[in-house]
Enzyme design. Structure first.
Site, PDB file in Angstrom:
ATOM      1  N   GLU A  61       0.811  -1.219   0.000  1.00  0.00           N
ATOM      2  CA  GLU A  61       0.000   0.000   0.000  1.00  0.00           C
ATOM      3  C   GLU A  61       0.845   1.270   0.000  1.00  0.00           C
ATOM      4  O   GLU A  61       0.507   2.249  -0.668  1.00  0.00           O
ATOM      5  CB  GLU A  61      -0.960  -0.004   1.196  1.00  0.00           C
ATOM      6  CG  GLU A  61      -2.114  -0.982   1.069  1.00  0.00           C
ATOM      7  CD  GLU A  61      -1.718  -2.423   1.364  1.00  0.00           C
ATOM      8  OE1 GLU A  61      -0.599  -2.651   1.872  1.00  0.00           O
ATOM      9  OE2 GLU A  61      -2.535  -3.335   1.098  1.00  0.00           O
ATOM     10  N   HIS A 130     -11.116  -5.460   8.299  1.00  0.00           N
ATOM     11  CA  HIS A 130     -11.911  -5.258   7.082  1.00  0.00           C
ATOM     12  C   HIS A 130     -13.158  -4.421   7.330  1.00  0.00           C
ATOM     13  O   HIS A 130     -14.026  -4.367   6.469  1.00  0.00           O
ATOM     14  CB  HIS A 130     -12.351  -6.611   6.503  1.00  0.00           C
ATOM     15  CG  HIS A 130     -11.258  -7.401   5.875  1.00  0.00           C
ATOM     16  ND1 HIS A 130     -10.247  -7.976   6.588  1.00  0.00           N
ATOM     17  CD2 HIS A 130     -11.005  -7.703   4.575  1.00  0.00           C
ATOM     18  CE1 HIS A 130      -9.428  -8.611   5.768  1.00  0.00           C
ATOM     19  NE2 HIS A 130      -9.863  -8.464   4.539  1.00  0.00           N
TER      20      HIS A 130
END
Lengths: 326, 391
Positions: A61, A130
């Protein structure tokens, strides 16, 4: 032309439109190409715009955001996808130290027209990392703009407006709404400007503020309250940095009561800032303290407990009743 | 043949790389010895015109003067801090002079010599360290990005910029005026950062035209290279899938030749290269640091014998490539540069207080404008008072 679309479809159509309108718009992220993203938001875009414009990235990321900084410096308008909210943290340094400050430290010479799309929030029964709501961490950072869409039509327009912005935008998408409801899109109308909040239900007794996934919950709460004779005014904040306080203050001056709802932890969340601003600017209009409804100050729990953790219709109504009790 | 250890997990690294890399090891590419003797390399070599050699000397002397003056300005309280490059002049000038105008550089905060090569006004380098700005040069004017303080972050920016060049069609066209590449500067300490390693992966994956130029100056503040790596840094490139080379970073000729070759590879569309410029940080990490606490003066004395400027001076003199008048003129120029920096630095105005609200966004937000206006009114409330702020 009008058609019924989901939020996922609205975002997909908005991305497509932005790519058609400006060849400098690039999409980059994990699995955004052939797969179309794990939520299919970029479905079909690589097929139509090619691998140079819809870029499947290595699984890193910070690398995604950091290379996007370089692309932006080269004159591109990268739209990066962070696969899930909990995976944005490896990129946090690049976002906060580099993306947010580039325009300032270069005294305006280097623009950073980047959109960082983050599916956020819970309610999908996912494993840990998540279901998070990291918006306050970015709204706290000068140089970033932070917006959250709540519905398919806003998704279509707001993603295009964010891409057109010369400033970096953290673009939060309520993942549990992606494929939930359809709405009618008329793409001939002129949309509201990006950095504006919007009254989505008028009322007289309590102002309830929400954004992203909580807008739907709060709207249902308002319906339930109406059946009990309580009139809630609901505002979809849409923009979290900068905040568009105008409609909020107007509303609270009329109702004298405000409740802020979000999935994120209450401690130092958006509700804290909004509450402070309302108190500073509408002190004499207030009949009750500004109340907050949100995720508890515990890590996001195992998904079998998320219905307990996430603010729901009843917790919103509870806060409304508490506000009315003063 | 490398002996296989009993474990079966490949060669014994201690045997492959030896107990010490003090001299840079056998892979070190060198074209000018510390004694000023020109040597040749079978793969990497360049014919240097005399004028270019004199240019290297001048660049290095003037770069050292920038560094010396800035260090003195810090001691006099004119700069808050200064990141010294003493000893790294050859690495930076070699890398800087290998660039073409269309190439682009992403520096750390110590690339004063590369900035010099790119034509950045040396006075502008001081602003960050004086605290009057955060980099005032126009990155686009010199193809030289602003200094980056967060260690290694710029390597990703460089890679992304290089990916942009690929999309602009300025890589591998065969047109020397058009084909471009990027140099990402970083140090031995940065080689441990995730961002640097991610940059390696992205650059390799997309075959991006970027040269990763690592000045291994042996020290990350107080931590020696052994804390960062158990193998020579240039060897890491292989694991990422692109070539790595180790060059004598105190040898401006070799650094130039190696960087030029790596840049050309990149411009031709053959992807990234890791260049490890093997050098030594002769000064402190910054002016706030005290290297006597963590390293031996013996080491520093040994590296003094490898000084990057002295060997070029010997080479120029011994071969009659430069006369006394040349050396005098460079010395005069350095004195003038020093005076310009001293005067210019002291004359740098503090920024206007209200400027801290500028450029946070491309257009100021209403909420920030309100804060600015509130602060302006607050400052104005002191005007006319016996004491107070304002400007």
């Amino acid at each position: 032309m009008t058609q019924k679309i989901t939020l996922a479809k609205g975002l997909n159509m908005g991305l497509r439109k932005a790519m058609e309108n400006d060849p400098k718009v690039l999409i980059m992220g994990e699995d955004v190409g052939k797969l179309g993203g794990v939520f299919r938001i970029t479905d079909g875009l690589q097929k139509d715009f090619g691998e140079d414009r819809v870029i499947d990235s290595p699984l890193a990321e910070s690398g995604i955001v950091g290379t996007a900084v370089g692309m932006a410096l080269r004159g591109y308008r990268p739209v990066v996808e962070i696969q899930f909210d909990g995976f944005v943290y490896p990129a946090y340094d690049q976002i906060v130290c580099q993306v947010a400050k580039m325009h300032f430290r270069s005294q305006g010479k280097s623009k950073m027209p980047m959109v960082i799309r983050i599916p956020f929030g819970g309610g999908i029964g996912a494993v840990e990392h998540h279901s998070e709501s990291p918006e306050a961490q970015f709204a706290h950072t000068p140089g970033l703009k932070v917006v959250a869409c709540s519905n398919p039509v806003d998704g279509y327009w707001m993603i295009q407006q964010a891409i057109a912005s010369d400033d970096p935008v953290i673009f939060l998408e309520p993942k549990r709404q992606y494929h939930a409801d359809k709405a009618e899109l008329d793409d001939t109308v002129t949309p509201d400007p990006l950095f504006t909040s919007r009254v989505v239900r008028t009322g007289t007794d309590v102002t309830v503020l929400a954004y992203g996934p909580m807008v739907k919950t709060v709207m249902r709460a308002a319906e339930a309250a109406a059946s009990e004779g309580k009139s809630l005014e609901v505002i979809d904040l849409r923009t979290l940095s900068p905040l568009d306080m105008g409609p909020v203050l107007d509303s609270v001056r009329r109702t004298g009561r405000a409740v802020v709802a979000h999935e994120a932890h209450v401690n130092l969340g958006m509700g804290a800032e909004i509450s402070a601003r309302i108190t500073e600017q509408c002190f004499y209009s207030l009949e009750a303290p500004v109340l907050r409804v949100g995720g508890f100050d515990a890590p996001y729990p195992p998904s079998r407990l998320e219905e307990n953790y996430l603010p729901d219709l009843d917790r919103v109504l509870d806060a409304v009743d508490h506000s009315l009790s003063f | 043949m490398t002996k296989q250890p009993a474990s079966g997990f490949g060669p014994d690294l201690a045997e492959v790389f030896g107990p010490s890399q003090q001299d840079g090891g056998p892979e070190l590419i060198q074209l000018l010895t510390p004694e000023g003797e020109r040597v040749h390399h079978p793969d990497i070599d360049v014919d240097f015109p005399e004028e270019q050699l004199r240019g290297f000397y001048r660049d290095m002397v003037l770069t050292r003067r920038i560094d010396t003056e800035a260090t003195a300005l810090q001691r006099h309280g004119e700069l808050g801090i200064w990141a010294q490059l003493l000893g790294q002049e050859a690495a930076q000038i070699g890398a800087g002079r290998a660039l073409r105008p269309q190439d682009y550089v992403f520096p750390t905060y110590r690339e004063h010599g590369v900035a010099w090569c790119r034509g950045v006004d040396p006075l502008k380098l001081l602003g960050l360290f004086r605290g009057v700005d955060q980099g005032s040069w126009d990155p686009g004017a010199n193809n030289f990005a602003l200094y980056t303080i967060v260690i290694g972050a710029q390597c990703l920016h460089a890679t992304g910029y290089a990916m942009g060049m690929q999309r602009d069609g300025v890589v591998g066209t065969g047109d020397p005026e058009r084909d471009a590449a990027v140099v990402a500067h970083f140090g031995d300490g940065a080689s441990s950062q995730g961002d640097v390693n991610e940059a390696f992966i992205f650059a390799a994956s997309y075959n991006a035209p970027v040269v990763f130029f690592c000045q291994n100056n042996q020290w990350a503040i107080s931590e020696p290279i052994e804390r960062q790596s158990r193998i020579p840094l240039y060897q890491r490139a292989l694991g990422f899938g692109f070539p790595g080379v180790r060059v004598d970073g105190n040898d401006v000729l070799a650094t130039y030749a190696v960087t030029q070759a790596a840049l050309q590879r990149a411009r031709d569309g053959q992807g990234p290269t890791l260049v490890e410029a093997y050098t030594y940080r002769m000064g402190a990490h910054t002016t706030t640091d005290d290297p006597t606490r963590y390293r031996l003066s013996d080491d520093v004395e040994r590296w003094k014998l490898k000084d990057p400027i002295a060997r070029v001076e010997v080479y120029l003199k011994r071969n009659g490539f430069a006369d006394e008048a040349f050396f005098d003129s460079v010395a005069d120029e350095a004195d003038q540069l020093g005076a310009t920096l001293r005067e210019g630095c002291k004359a740098m105005p503090d920024p206007e207080p209200m400027s801290m609200f500028d450029h946070v966004y491309s257009e100021m937000t209403e909420e920030l404008a309100a804060q600015r206006d509130g602060y302006a009114a607050y400052l104005e409330s002191f005007e006319g008072a016996a004491v107070g702020g304002g400007h």
